[in-house]
Design a protein around this motif. Structure first.
Motif, PDB file in Angstrom:
ATOM      1  N   ILE A 151       0.846  -1.187   0.000  1.00  0.00           N
ATOM      2  CA  ILE A 151       0.000   0.000   0.000  1.00  0.00           C
ATOM      3  C   ILE A 151       0.882   1.237   0.000  1.00  0.00           C
ATOM      4  O   ILE A 151       1.847   1.316   0.760  1.00  0.00           O
ATOM      5  CB  ILE A 151      -0.930   0.007   1.219  1.00  0.00           C
ATOM      6  CG1 ILE A 151      -1.878  -1.195   1.152  1.00  0.00           C
ATOM      7  CG2 ILE A 151      -1.732   1.302   1.293  1.00  0.00           C
ATOM      8  CD1 ILE A 151      -2.764  -1.339   2.376  1.00  0.00           C
ATOM      9  N   SER A 152       0.568   2.189  -0.843  1.00  0.00           N
ATOM     10  CA  SER A 152       1.322   3.436  -0.921  1.00  0.00           C
ATOM     11  C   SER A 152       0.345   4.595  -1.049  1.00  0.00           C
ATOM     12  O   SER A 152      -0.808   4.421  -1.459  1.00  0.00           O
ATOM     13  CB  SER A 152       2.304   3.428  -2.098  1.00  0.00           C
ATOM     14  OG  SER A 152       1.610   3.245  -3.319  1.00  0.00           O
ATOM     15  N   GLY A 153       0.823   5.790  -0.697  1.00  0.00           N
ATOM     16  CA  GLY A 153      -0.049   6.945  -0.769  1.00  0.00           C
ATOM     17  C   GLY A 153       0.726   8.232  -0.572  1.00  0.00           C
ATOM     18  O   GLY A 153       1.940   8.228  -0.344  1.00  0.00           O
ATOM     19  N   THR A 154       0.015   9.353  -0.649  1.00  0.00           N
ATOM     20  CA  THR A 154       0.620  10.673  -0.454  1.00  0.00           C
ATOM     21  C   THR A 154      -0.168  11.434   0.602  1.00  0.00           C
ATOM     22  O   THR A 154      -1.386  11.237   0.770  1.00  0.00           O
ATOM     23  CB  THR A 154       0.643  11.472  -1.768  1.00  0.00           C
ATOM     24  OG1 THR A 154      -0.679  11.537  -2.307  1.00  0.00           O
ATOM     25  CG2 THR A 154       1.571  10.812  -2.775  1.00  0.00           C
ATOM     26  N   VAL A 155       0.541  12.339   1.301  1.00  0.00           N
ATOM     27  CA  VAL A 155      -0.023  13.116   2.403  1.00  0.00           C
ATOM     28  C   VAL A 155       0.299  14.584   2.156  1.00  0.00           C
ATOM     29  O   VAL A 155       1.414  14.923   1.747  1.00  0.00           O
ATOM     30  CB  VAL A 155       0.552  12.657   3.761  1.00  0.00           C
ATOM     31  CG1 VAL A 155      -0.143  13.378   4.907  1.00  0.00           C
ATOM     32  CG2 VAL A 155       0.427  11.146   3.912  1.00  0.00           C
ATOM     33  N   ARG A 156      -0.660  15.462   2.432  1.00  0.00           N
ATOM     34  CA  ARG A 156      -0.445  16.905   2.331  1.00  0.00           C
ATOM     35  C   ARG A 156      -0.425  17.481   3.747  1.00  0.00           C
ATOM     36  O   ARG A 156      -1.320  17.187   4.566  1.00  0.00           O
ATOM     37  CB  ARG A 156      -1.563  17.553   1.511  1.00  0.00           C
ATOM     38  CG  ARG A 156      -1.391  19.049   1.267  1.00  0.00           C
ATOM     39  CD  ARG A 156      -0.499  19.297   0.088  1.00  0.00           C
ATOM     40  NE  ARG A 156      -1.062  18.786  -1.147  1.00  0.00           N
ATOM     41  CZ  ARG A 156      -1.781  19.525  -1.998  1.00  0.00           C
ATOM     42  NH1 ARG A 156      -2.033  20.796  -1.733  1.00  0.00           N
ATOM     43  NH2 ARG A 156      -2.212  18.992  -3.127  1.00  0.00           N
ATOM     44  N   VAL A 157       0.574  18.321   4.050  1.00  0.00           N
ATOM     45  CA  VAL A 157       0.685  18.950   5.358  1.00  0.00           C
ATOM     46  C   VAL A 157       0.898  20.447   5.172  1.00  0.00           C
ATOM     47  O   VAL A 157       1.406  20.894   4.138  1.00  0.00           O
ATOM     48  CB  VAL A 157       1.845  18.353   6.198  1.00  0.00           C
ATOM     49  CG1 VAL A 157       1.636  16.864   6.429  1.00  0.00           C
ATOM     50  CG2 VAL A 157       3.190  18.604   5.523  1.00  0.00           C
ATOM     51  N   ARG A 158       0.526  21.233   6.188  1.00  0.00           N
ATOM     52  CA  ARG A 158       0.796  22.660   6.182  1.00  0.00           C
ATOM     53  C   ARG A 158       2.240  22.897   6.623  1.00  0.00           C
ATOM     54  O   ARG A 158       2.719  22.302   7.588  1.00  0.00           O
ATOM     55  CB  ARG A 158      -0.170  23.389   7.122  1.00  0.00           C
ATOM     56  CG  ARG A 158      -1.613  23.363   6.673  1.00  0.00           C
ATOM     57  CD  ARG A 158      -1.814  24.055   5.338  1.00  0.00           C
ATOM     58  NE  ARG A 158      -1.466  25.467   5.396  1.00  0.00           N
ATOM     59  CZ  ARG A 158      -2.305  26.439   5.702  1.00  0.00           C
ATOM     60  NH1 ARG A 158      -3.593  26.131   5.956  1.00  0.00           N
ATOM     61  NH2 ARG A 158      -1.910  27.689   5.738  1.00  0.00           N
ATOM     62  N   ASN A 159       2.924  23.789   5.921  1.00  0.00           N
ATOM     63  CA  ASN A 159       4.331  24.065   6.187  1.00  0.00           C
ATOM     64  C   ASN A 159       4.448  25.032   7.369  1.00  0.00           C
ATOM     65  O   ASN A 159       4.729  26.220   7.217  1.00  0.00           O
ATOM     66  CB  ASN A 159       4.980  24.640   4.934  1.00  0.00           C
ATOM     67  CG  ASN A 159       6.487  24.759   5.081  1.00  0.00           C
ATOM     68  OD1 ASN A 159       7.086  24.189   5.986  1.00  0.00           O
ATOM     69  ND2 ASN A 159       7.103  25.513   4.183  1.00  0.00           N
TER      70      ASN A 159
END
Length: 261
Positions: A151-159
């Motif tokens: 399983i793979s994926g991407t994550v978005r975070v606030r800088n």
């Protein structure tokens, strides 16, 4: 005087001896010698000099073939493979090879079902409230994919700060036990670098290919001494093993062994 020691003839027994070889690098000088003990390749290299070295004037080089046992080496090498050393053939390749015989007698494409993990949620990045959700919890899953590798994926975070850490916590036993995998920074996102994208991945054991098996995971974001979570509003992100319908073109099935190689 004609009868001095310097002009005396050698005895017949000594006169019949073959002269000593002029150079050990000349194999032709050693062909007629007595039987010798087999030498290893290292000893032969020391005796013969550097590869490609020419003999001295008057020598003739002859190429010969020797077998390993003539040099005191084993003629064959045996390697024992354990069950764990067997190659792991991907599931989709086995499925394609299993139906290859049906395709040989058919000119039509084939439709069949395959057991695989399917997300129980829609990609969060496609939701209309994705930006609002990211601004509220500072970390949000973008999308996730499943393959033979796991399983793979991407994550978005606030800088929020330069130093940051993103990890995925997952379980195969409904949180009776858990594991963690560190996500790696992929690049900036958002306007003027206000956001960052991280990528994660973790393997899936074979027993999860049984129908009904589930994987749960959540995302953790540590930055500026604080910790933030994205656990799908308290429900956790989950994937369930289901029968997934696939449409297999005839040409792709016939060449599935090429994809495996």
């Amino acid at each position: 005087m004609s009868g001095g020691w310097g002009s005396a003839a050698l005895p017949p027994a000594l006169g019949s001896r073959k002269p000593a070889p002029r150079s050990l690098s000349c194999l032709s000088d050693l062909d007629g010698g007595a039987a010798r003990e087999p030498r290893s390749p290292e000893r032969r290299q020391k005796a013969g000099g550097a590869p490609g070295a020419a003999c001295r004037p008057g020598c003739s080089r002859q190429l010969r073939v020797r077998f390993a046992d003539a040099l005191g080496l084993e003629l064959a090498q045996v390697k024992v493979f354990n069950a764990g050393d067997d190659p792991s053939v991907p599931l989709h390749v086995l499925s394609r090879l299993a139906i290859n015989s049906d395709l040989c007698c058919s000119s039509q494409d084939l439709e069949f079902t395959l057991q695989c993990l399917v997300p129980d949620f829609l990609p969060p990045i496609e939701a209309t409230d994705f930006s609002e959700r990211l601004g509220r919890q500072l970390v949000c899953l973008e999308r996730v994919t499943c393959s033979d590798l796991g399983i793979s994926g991407t994550v978005r975070v606030r800088n929020v700060a330069f130093e940051k850490q993103v990890a995925v916590r997952y379980t195969f036993s409904d949180w009776q036990s858990a594991h963690e995998a560190v996500a790696r920074w992929r690049g900036p996102a958002g306007a003027e670098g206000t956001e960052d994208v991280f990528a994660f991945g973790f393997p899936v054991p074979p027993f999860l290919l049984a129908l009904g098996s589930r994987v749960h995971f959540a995302l953790r974001y540590r930055v500026a001494g604080a910790e933030y979570w994205d656990n799908n509003h308290g429900r956790d992100y989950s994937l369930t093993c289901r029968n997934h319908a696939l449409h297999m073109p005839r040409g792709e099935c016939e060449e599935s062994w090429i994809h495996f190689i």
